[in-house]
Design an enzyme around this catalytic site. Sequence first.
Site, PDB file in Angstrom:
ATOM      1  N   LYS A   1       4.989   0.265 -14.673  1.00 22.63           N
ATOM      2  CA  LYS A   1       6.676  -0.631 -14.121  1.00 22.63           C
ATOM      3  C   LYS A   1       6.878  -1.187 -14.879  1.00 22.63           C
ATOM      4  CE  LYS A   1       7.471  -3.594 -10.704  1.00 22.63           C
ATOM      5  NZ  LYS A   1       7.657  -3.305  -9.442  1.00 22.63           N
TER       6      LYS A   1
ATOM      7  N   ASP B   1      -6.789 -11.200  -9.267  1.00 24.47           N
ATOM      8  CA  ASP B   1      -5.633 -10.887 -10.084  1.00 24.47           C
ATOM      9  C   ASP B   1      -6.582 -10.094 -11.717  1.00 24.47           C
ATOM     10  OD1 ASP B   1      -4.494 -11.554 -12.457  1.00 24.47           O
ATOM     11  OD2 ASP B   1      -4.391 -14.049 -12.033  1.00 24.47           O
TER      12      ASP B   1
ATOM     13  N   ASP C   1      -4.681  -5.574  -6.254  1.00 24.53           N
ATOM     14  CA  ASP C   1      -3.380  -6.790  -5.616  1.00 24.53           C
ATOM     15  C   ASP C   1      -4.683  -7.891  -5.759  1.00 24.53           C
ATOM     16  OD1 ASP C   1      -0.577  -6.007  -4.723  1.00 24.53           O
ATOM     17  OD2 ASP C   1      -1.766  -8.349  -4.307  1.00 24.53           O
TER      18      ASP C   1
ATOM     19  N   GLY D   1       0.924  -1.427   0.074  1.00 28.09           N
ATOM     20  CA  GLY D   1       0.306   0.404   0.438  1.00 28.09           C
ATOM     21  C   GLY D   1       0.816   1.269  -0.006  1.00 28.09           C
TER      22      GLY D   1
HETATM   23  N1  SAM Z   1       3.754  -0.632  -4.539  1.00 27.93           N
HETATM   24  C1  SAM Z   1       3.449  -1.283  -3.893  1.00 27.93           C
HETATM   25  C2  SAM Z   1       3.856  -0.795  -2.489  1.00 27.93           C
HETATM   26  O1  SAM Z   1       4.159   0.507  -2.823  1.00 27.93           O
HETATM   27  O2  SAM Z   1       3.032  -1.319  -2.004  1.00 27.93           O
HETATM   28  C3  SAM Z   1       4.563  -2.426  -3.824  1.00 27.93           C
HETATM   29  C4  SAM Z   1       3.683  -3.459  -5.916  1.00 27.93           C
HETATM   30  S1  SAM Z   1       4.637  -5.219  -4.958  1.00 27.93           S
HETATM   31  C5  SAM Z   1       6.479  -4.309  -5.739  1.00 27.93           C
HETATM   32  C6  SAM Z   1       3.551  -5.786  -6.790  1.00 27.93           C
HETATM   33  C7  SAM Z   1       2.578  -6.137  -6.586  1.00 27.93           C
HETATM   34  O3  SAM Z   1       2.410  -6.655  -7.495  1.00 27.93           O
HETATM   35  C8  SAM Z   1       2.019  -7.661  -5.608  1.00 27.93           C
HETATM   36  O4  SAM Z   1       1.923  -7.008  -4.175  1.00 27.93           O
HETATM   37  C9  SAM Z   1       1.788  -8.881  -6.391  1.00 27.93           C
HETATM   38  O5  SAM Z   1       0.589  -9.274  -5.707  1.00 27.93           O
HETATM   39  C10 SAM Z   1       1.436  -8.002  -6.870  1.00 27.93           C
HETATM   40  N2  SAM Z   1       0.294  -7.771  -7.909  1.00 27.93           N
HETATM   41  C11 SAM Z   1       1.330  -9.506  -8.539  1.00 27.93           C
HETATM   42  N3  SAM Z   1       0.933 -10.171 -10.360  1.00 27.93           N
HETATM   43  C12 SAM Z   1      -0.484  -9.864 -10.172  1.00 27.93           C
HETATM   44  C13 SAM Z   1      -1.581  -9.859 -10.668  1.00 27.93           C
HETATM   45  N4  SAM Z   1      -1.856 -10.524 -12.006  1.00 27.93           N
HETATM   46  N5  SAM Z   1      -3.091  -9.002 -10.324  1.00 27.93           N
HETATM   47  C14 SAM Z   1      -3.008  -7.971  -9.476  1.00 27.93           C
HETATM   48  N6  SAM Z   1      -1.647  -7.761  -8.167  1.00 27.93           N
HETATM   49  C15 SAM Z   1      -0.779  -8.499  -8.746  1.00 27.93           C
END
Ligand code: SAM
Length: 210
Positions: free
Chosen positions: A161, A96, A80, A60
């Site tokens: 990203k 997802d 997420d 978050g």
């Molecule tokens: N931006 C966030 C923060 O500031 O706290 C950190 C994000 S973290 C690097 C990447 C996130 O992408 C993870 O929490 C992961 O669960 C989510 N993620 C990966 N694949 C996903 C998908 N198919 N749908 C939704 N979320 C996804």
Amino acid sequence: MARSKSSEAWLRRHIRDPYVRDAKTKGYRSRAAFKILEIARRDRLARAGAVAVDLGAAPGGWSQALAGQVGPRGRIIAVDLLEMAPIPGVTPIRGDFRDAAVRSRIGGLLPEGKADLVVSDMAPNLSGVGATDQARSLQLCELALEFAAAHLKPSGALLVKAFQGAGYPGFLAAMRKVFVEVASRKPQASRGSSSEMYLVGKGLKTGLLS
Ligand code: SAM
């Protein structure tokens, strides 16, 4: 249980990391908050009252930073796979993003189906096989771009990203087809050793995907 060398190195780096300490002091849930703060300031991404979609939002940090910038008149939809503890002004969706039903649920929550800003920090769980991980990551980028093209206001912006490697030049070209301006950003909080890059697209070219 004995720790592996790589997890010990990670722990040492984590403890010494000034962004980790700063995030704790300032109450951000992740050091990633500093990445969006730097890019949003530079590219003027989040004005007061804006509606934003935060993809890959957990735990978050980006949502906290964005909620502070859009203020009480703004709104953040945070998506997420993982559950996220509540943040004022942020509507969480657990699901997802690859699932079309989840994408249409997000669209349905936007006023008139439109947002001012879409941000994506999504990263797939790593399999350890470089080519597979890169392909999965690019799939998430492409879905974020497609969603942004369909749901951004004409003046809106996408921050996404992407990892440099196979398919990255093609994704950059796809961004340029959708947006008038595309810039690459490597914020200070992004580790030099990481191939991650943050792409900012601004101003939708008309007559596309929507
Ligand atoms: N931006 C966030 C923060 O500031 O706290 C950190 C994000 S973290 C690097 C990447 C996130 O992408 C993870 O929490 C992961 O669960 C989510 N993620 C990966 N694949 C996903 C998908 N198919 N749908 C939704 N979320 C996804």
